[in-house]
Design an enzyme around this catalytic site. Structure first.
Site, PDB file in Angstrom:
ATOM      1  N   ALA A   1      34.568  38.127  41.209  1.00  0.00           N
ATOM      2  CA  ALA A   1      34.463  37.800  39.946  1.00  0.00           C
ATOM      3  C   ALA A   1      32.914  37.879  39.462  1.00  0.00           C
ATOM      4  O   ALA A   1      32.672  38.249  38.246  1.00  0.00           O
ATOM      5  CB  ALA A   1      34.567  36.172  40.009  1.00  0.00           C
TER       6      ALA A   1
ATOM      7  N   PHE B   1      33.713  31.719  39.365  1.00  0.00           N
ATOM      8  CA  PHE B   1      34.471  30.374  39.610  1.00  0.00           C
ATOM      9  C   PHE B   1      33.344  29.584  40.299  1.00  0.00           C
ATOM     10  O   PHE B   1      33.296  28.320  40.485  1.00  0.00           O
ATOM     11  CB  PHE B   1      35.626  30.504  40.497  1.00  0.00           C
ATOM     12  CG  PHE B   1      36.693  31.180  39.852  1.00  0.00           C
ATOM     13  CD1 PHE B   1      36.675  30.920  38.700  1.00  0.00           C
ATOM     14  CD2 PHE B   1      37.626  31.586  40.711  1.00  0.00           C
ATOM     15  CE1 PHE B   1      37.984  31.597  38.030  1.00  0.00           C
ATOM     16  CE2 PHE B   1      38.885  32.173  39.905  1.00  0.00           C
ATOM     17  CZ  PHE B   1      38.991  32.180  38.692  1.00  0.00           C
TER      18      PHE B   1
ATOM     19  N   VAL C   1      41.266  39.726  37.932  1.00  0.00           N
ATOM     20  CA  VAL C   1      42.603  39.805  37.091  1.00  0.00           C
ATOM     21  C   VAL C   1      42.170  40.285  35.915  1.00  0.00           C
ATOM     22  O   VAL C   1      43.323  40.356  35.099  1.00  0.00           O
ATOM     23  CB  VAL C   1      43.421  38.467  37.171  1.00  0.00           C
ATOM     24  CG1 VAL C   1      43.605  38.019  38.648  1.00  0.00           C
ATOM     25  CG2 VAL C   1      42.475  37.343  36.490  1.00  0.00           C
TER      26      VAL C   1
ATOM     27  N   HIS D   1      44.699  40.135  43.493  1.00  0.00           N
ATOM     28  CA  HIS D   1      45.052  38.925  42.880  1.00  0.00           C
ATOM     29  C   HIS D   1      46.040  39.086  41.670  1.00  0.00           C
ATOM     30  O   HIS D   1      46.077  38.078  41.047  1.00  0.00           O
ATOM     31  CB  HIS D   1      43.868  37.830  42.774  1.00  0.00           C
ATOM     32  CG  HIS D   1      43.313  37.331  44.059  1.00  0.00           C
ATOM     33  ND1 HIS D   1      42.162  36.867  44.245  1.00  0.00           N
ATOM     34  CD2 HIS D   1      43.810  37.475  45.358  1.00  0.00           C
ATOM     35  CE1 HIS D   1      41.893  36.528  45.422  1.00  0.00           C
ATOM     36  NE2 HIS D   1      42.974  37.003  46.082  1.00  0.00           N
TER      37      HIS D   1
ATOM     38  N   CYS E   1      58.788  36.115  33.846  1.00  0.00           N
ATOM     39  CA  CYS E   1      59.576  34.778  33.639  1.00  0.00           C
ATOM     40  C   CYS E   1      59.365  34.048  35.193  1.00  0.00           C
ATOM     41  O   CYS E   1      59.490  34.963  36.360  1.00  0.00           O
ATOM     42  CB  CYS E   1      61.075  35.126  33.641  1.00  0.00           C
ATOM     43  SG  CYS E   1      61.636  33.458  33.573  1.00  0.00           S
TER      44      CYS E   1
ATOM     45  N   CYS F   1      66.485  34.106  29.790  1.00  0.00           N
ATOM     46  CA  CYS F   1      67.282  32.974  30.711  1.00  0.00           C
ATOM     47  C   CYS F   1      67.212  31.649  30.701  1.00  0.00           C
ATOM     48  O   CYS F   1      67.414  30.690  31.202  1.00  0.00           O
ATOM     49  CB  CYS F   1      66.879  33.631  32.134  1.00  0.00           C
ATOM     50  SG  CYS F   1      65.486  33.092  32.730  1.00  0.00           S
TER      51      CYS F   1
ATOM     52  N   SER G   1      31.959  35.817  46.539  1.00  0.00           N
ATOM     53  CA  SER G   1      31.418  34.863  47.594  1.00  0.00           C
ATOM     54  C   SER G   1      31.936  34.892  48.836  1.00  0.00           C
ATOM     55  O   SER G   1      31.584  34.221  49.620  1.00  0.00           O
ATOM     56  CB  SER G   1      31.667  33.457  46.868  1.00  0.00           C
ATOM     57  OG  SER G   1      32.872  33.011  46.702  1.00  0.00           O
TER      58      SER G   1
ATOM     59  N   ASN H   1      25.330  41.375  45.636  1.00  0.00           N
ATOM     60  CA  ASN H   1      25.605  39.800  45.311  1.00  0.00           C
ATOM     61  C   ASN H   1      24.542  39.273  44.683  1.00  0.00           C
ATOM     62  O   ASN H   1      23.476  39.347  45.002  1.00  0.00           O
ATOM     63  CB  ASN H   1      26.352  39.056  46.048  1.00  0.00           C
ATOM     64  CG  ASN H   1      27.243  38.191  45.802  1.00  0.00           C
ATOM     65  OD1 ASN H   1      28.213  38.360  44.987  1.00  0.00           O
ATOM     66  ND2 ASN H   1      27.005  36.692  46.003  1.00  0.00           N
TER      67      ASN H   1
END
Ligand code: NAD
Length: 232
Positions: free
Chosen positions: A21, A32, A100, A116, A124, A144, A183, A204
């Site tokens: 992230a 996060f 993501v 991820h 669905c 569906c 992290s 980092n």
């Protein structure tokens, strides 16, 4: 240390990058766990779960709808562009990402493994058929009758096998693994870098509990550090 890291990369022939992230923070997407991380207000473990998908869909939907909105104006930063340039120059073989957001692909990287999943695709939750982002935002049901969900890996779910195996193979064969903005707390992805025999470099913003396992550690912001390495 910066010059050393740049030299290692310059001489590499099978470099692999692993991102988290923190690699997207300078593009405007909060991470996060650092103090600005917006999951401080909502605990991700209570929302990004199969339990929430099944039993608290309102909350699940609101959380992901907010994340999708947040991504609308976001563009890759200079660090993403440098990683793309390195791939096109043949220096970088693969990016294994925990993100993501699709920013590596937006910057032009072709060999990106999304460990991820992706918040850019939907399916669905019942039958697995693909769905559209707008249908998810509108809470339209699948044909569906099932509910749509983003194609991300929720807590408690298996990682996509293909992405895992491709990342593992590249990391095992790598002569350098450059880890950026993570992290290193999320299992099993946090194990991946240590499966290489190559040189391990960490970029980092702050210390991680695993810094001592790296050959070279640079603390700072990802885009700035990548630019400085590229200039070297
Ligand atoms: P994390 O939030 O646990 O850790 C992020 C790390 O990045 C921290 O150690 C922080 O110090 C560092 N960091 C913050 N800003 C930075 C910067 N500008 N430059 C360099 N480092 C910086 O994130 P994680 O390790 O990736 O793992 C948590 C989970 O977060 C993953 O499952 C991932 O899917 C998910 N996530 C993804 C996104 C995204 O797609 N952009 C955003 C938030 C969380």
């Amino acid at each position: 240390m910066l010059k050393q890291a740049a030299d290692v990369l310059k001489n590499a022939s099978r470099a692999v990058v692993m991102t988290g992230a923190g690699c997207s923070v300078e593009a405007g997407i909060p991470d996060f766990r650092s103090p600005s991380g917006w999951w401080r207000q909502i605990d991700p473990r209570t929302v990004a779960t199969t339990e929430a998908l099944e039993h608290r869909y309102e909350l699940f939907h609101a959380f992901y709808a907010a994340r999708i909105e947040q991504l609308r104006e976001v563009r890759p930063h200079n660090g993403h562009s440098i990683l793309s340039k390195w791939e096109h120059q043949g220096r970088l073989q693969l990016i294994a990402t925990q993100n993501v957001d699709g920013l590596h692909q937006a910057a032009g990287n072709r060999n990106v493994q999304e460990l991820h999943g992706s918040i850019r695709h939907f399916r669905c939750a019942s039958c697995g058929r693909p769905g559209a982002e707008q249908a998810f935002l509108d809470r339209a049901p699948c044909t569906c009758g099932g509910r749509l969900r983003p194609d991300v890996v929720l807590f408690g779910e298996q990682l996509p096998e293909e992405a895992w195996h491709a990342s593992l193979a590249a990391i095992r064969a790598a002569d350098v693994v450059l880890v950026i903005g993570t992290s290193l707390q999320v299992y099993p992805v946090n194990q991946l870098p240590f499966l290489t025999d190559g040189t391990l470099i960490l970029l980092n913003a702050e210390e991680t509990g695993e810094d001592h396992r790296f050959d070279l550690v640079l603390h700072g912001r990802a885009a700035q550090l990548l630019q400085a390495m590229d200039e070297q």
